[in-house]
Write a protein that holds these residues in place. Structure first.
Motif, short mmCIF file in Angstrom:
data_model
loop_
_atom_site.label_atom_id
_atom_site.label_comp_id
_atom_site.label_asym_id
_atom_site.label_seq_id
_atom_site.Cartn_x
_atom_site.Cartn_y
_atom_site.Cartn_z
N VAL A 34 0.83 -1.35 -0.16
CA VAL A 34 0.00 -0.09 0.00
C VAL A 34 0.82 1.36 -0.06
O VAL A 34 0.68 2.39 -0.68
CB VAL A 34 -1.02 0.08 1.07
CG1 VAL A 34 -1.69 1.38 1.24
CG2 VAL A 34 -2.00 -1.14 1.01
N GLU A 35 1.82 1.40 0.98
CA GLU A 35 2.72 2.37 1.01
C GLU A 35 3.51 2.64 -0.46
O GLU A 35 3.69 3.83 -0.88
CB GLU A 35 3.88 2.05 1.82
CG GLU A 35 4.87 3.19 2.32
CD GLU A 35 5.94 2.81 3.14
OE1 GLU A 35 7.22 3.18 2.96
OE2 GLU A 35 5.61 2.36 4.28
N TRP A 37 2.34 1.63 -3.54
CA TRP A 37 1.36 2.10 -4.43
C TRP A 37 1.00 3.53 -4.21
O TRP A 37 0.77 4.33 -5.36
CB TRP A 37 0.11 1.27 -4.15
CG TRP A 37 -0.78 1.52 -5.15
CD1 TRP A 37 -1.98 2.18 -5.13
CD2 TRP A 37 -0.88 0.71 -6.55
NE1 TRP A 37 -2.73 2.48 -6.38
CE2 TRP A 37 -2.34 1.50 -7.06
CE3 TRP A 37 -0.22 -0.25 -7.22
CZ2 TRP A 37 -2.57 0.87 -8.33
CZ3 TRP A 37 -0.63 -0.56 -8.39
CH2 TRP A 37 -1.74 -0.10 -9.07
N GLU A 38 1.01 4.07 -2.84
CA GLU A 38 0.78 5.37 -2.64
C GLU A 38 1.84 6.32 -3.14
O GLU A 38 1.44 7.40 -4.00
CB GLU A 38 0.35 5.67 -1.43
CG GLU A 38 -0.93 5.09 -0.84
CD GLU A 38 -1.19 5.17 0.61
OE1 GLU A 38 -0.09 5.45 1.42
OE2 GLU A 38 -2.32 5.02 1.12
N LYS A 39 3.06 5.91 -3.02
CA LYS A 39 4.21 6.69 -3.43
C LYS A 39 4.15 6.70 -5.13
O LYS A 39 4.40 7.96 -5.72
CB LYS A 39 5.41 6.22 -3.04
CG LYS A 39 5.90 6.53 -1.75
CD LYS A 39 7.08 5.70 -1.23
CE LYS A 39 7.30 6.01 0.13
NZ LYS A 39 8.58 5.22 0.42
N ARG A 40 3.67 5.66 -5.73
CA ARG A 40 3.87 5.41 -7.15
C ARG A 40 2.52 6.28 -7.79
O ARG A 40 2.93 7.10 -8.67
CB ARG A 40 3.72 4.02 -7.62
CG ARG A 40 3.50 4.01 -8.89
CD ARG A 40 3.35 2.63 -9.53
NE ARG A 40 3.14 2.56 -10.89
CZ ARG A 40 3.83 1.44 -11.95
NH1 ARG A 40 4.53 0.89 -11.25
NH2 ARG A 40 3.52 1.36 -12.75
N THR A 41 1.50 6.42 -7.11
CA THR A 41 0.34 6.96 -7.63
C THR A 41 0.51 8.67 -7.40
O THR A 41 -0.06 9.40 -7.98
CB THR A 41 -1.06 6.46 -7.14
OG1 THR A 41 -1.03 6.59 -5.67
CG2 THR A 41 -1.17 5.39 -7.61
N ALA A 42 1.21 9.01 -6.26
CA ALA A 42 1.46 10.39 -5.88
C ALA A 42 2.31 11.15 -6.74
O ALA A 42 2.50 12.40 -7.07
CB ALA A 42 1.86 10.46 -4.67
#
Length: 43
Positions: A34-35, A37-42
């Motif tokens: 999740v962490e 994924w959030e970095k990638r989408t941000a």
């Protein structure tokens, strides 16, 4: 890198006489995914 960190475990499963490895995420591994994924989408 993640293999020995406790984020994932590999178990051997069997189906129709064939044994194969399956990777499972531990709760710690789910948090990691999740962490990341959030970095990638941000970005």
């Amino acid at each position: 890198m993640f293999q020995h960190s406790g984020d994932f475990v590999v178990k051997t499963e069997e189906k129709n006489g064939w044994a194969f490895p399956v990777a499972y995420a531990t709760p710690k591994g789910v948090d990691l995914v999740v962490e990341l994924w959030e970095k990638r989408t941000a970005a």
